[in-house]
Design an enzyme around this catalytic site. Structure first.
Site, short mmCIF file in Angstrom:
data_model
loop_
_atom_site.label_atom_id
_atom_site.label_comp_id
_atom_site.label_asym_id
_atom_site.label_seq_id
_atom_site.Cartn_x
_atom_site.Cartn_y
_atom_site.Cartn_z
N LYS A 179 0.77 -1.14 -0.03
CA LYS A 179 -0.01 0.11 -0.01
C LYS A 179 0.98 1.32 0.07
CE LYS A 179 -2.42 3.40 2.29
NZ LYS A 179 -2.03 4.24 3.41
N ASP A 216 -6.03 0.41 0.67
CA ASP A 216 -6.26 0.63 2.42
C ASP A 216 -7.62 0.38 2.80
OD1 ASP A 216 -8.27 2.36 1.41
OD2 ASP A 216 -7.05 4.15 1.96
#
Length: 212
Positions: free
Chosen positions: A121, A140
């Site tokens: 991420k 996320d």
DNA sequence: CTCCCGATAT
DNA sequence: ATATCAGGAG
């Protein structure tokens, strides 16, 4: 084929609703973006921005972070939560930047993933926003939640969700996609009490359709 | 799967 | 007071 059409329609509506969706973190260079993204773990972007406004005046280079006493750095980022953990990640990551990359933030997924506190991420955010390199889609909590609710993916683990999304989201939308979902996730599709009645995606949403 | 932790909303 | 929010490592 069906699913790809659905994603296109979802993206089209989200773009219309959130025309200025983009990264919410403030930064002026790759190092600042890396630090801000590490700090954003389990913390709102707004709070990270409050902390980094001061932090980046005090620490200007990777060497500044690498040579800071860990306790002092921890106090400087305290309000982002998990501060002792994050202080260690940042100090160690910056030590690596200094020793292996001349103080610069590397430009490849592989190198970024070797830094402590950095997984896909964070690496995706840094690569795309600092260097314009689009390797994947940062997943996320918002991307994960909305993609599952709408029925874009079946997996629950971030890595697998990313892989599934990369199969169905048009490549030219990989960059904007997470920011569109984040905007909607914060405004309508809230984690606990989603505002389905006012959601413009309900006719496409598996979660909504299956309970109404 | 558990641990790391503060801030804000309720 | 207590629930809710939000990534990565081991």
């Amino acid at each position: 084929m069906e699913l790809k059409e659905k994603v296109k329609e979802v993206i089209k509506r989200l773009k219309k609703a959130y025309p200025s969706a983009r990264i919410a973190l403030n930064f002026q260079n790759p190092l600042q973006l890396l630090i801000a993204t590490i700090l954003s773990a389990q913390c709102t972007d707004e709070r990270v921005n409050q902390v980094t406004a001061e932090l980046f005046k005090k620490y200007r280079t990777a060497k500044d972070f690498a040579s800071a006493p860990i306790e002092e750095l921890a106090l400087d980022i305290k309000s982002t939560g998990f501060f002792q953990q994050k202080a260690k990640y940042i100090k160690e990551a910056c030590r690596i930047l200094v020793e292996k990359y001349g103080g610069e933030v590397p430009r490849t997924m592989e190198e970024l993933l070797e830094l402590p506190g950095v997984a896909r991420k964070t690496a995706n955010i840094v690569l795309s926003n600092a260097y314009g390199v689009i390797e994947g889609i940062p997943v996320d909590t918002h991307v994960s939640r909305l993609a599952q609710r709408i029925g874009l993916v079946k997996s629950k683990q971030a890595e697998k969700i990313e892989k599934e999304l990369m199969e169905i989201v048009p490549r030219e939308d990989w960059f904007i996609f997470p920011y569109l979902l984040q905007a909607h996730g914060r405004k309508i599709c809230l984690a606990k009490k989603p505002k389905c009645p006012e959601c413009f995606l309900k006719d496409l949403c598996d979660a909504y359709l299956s309970q109404n």
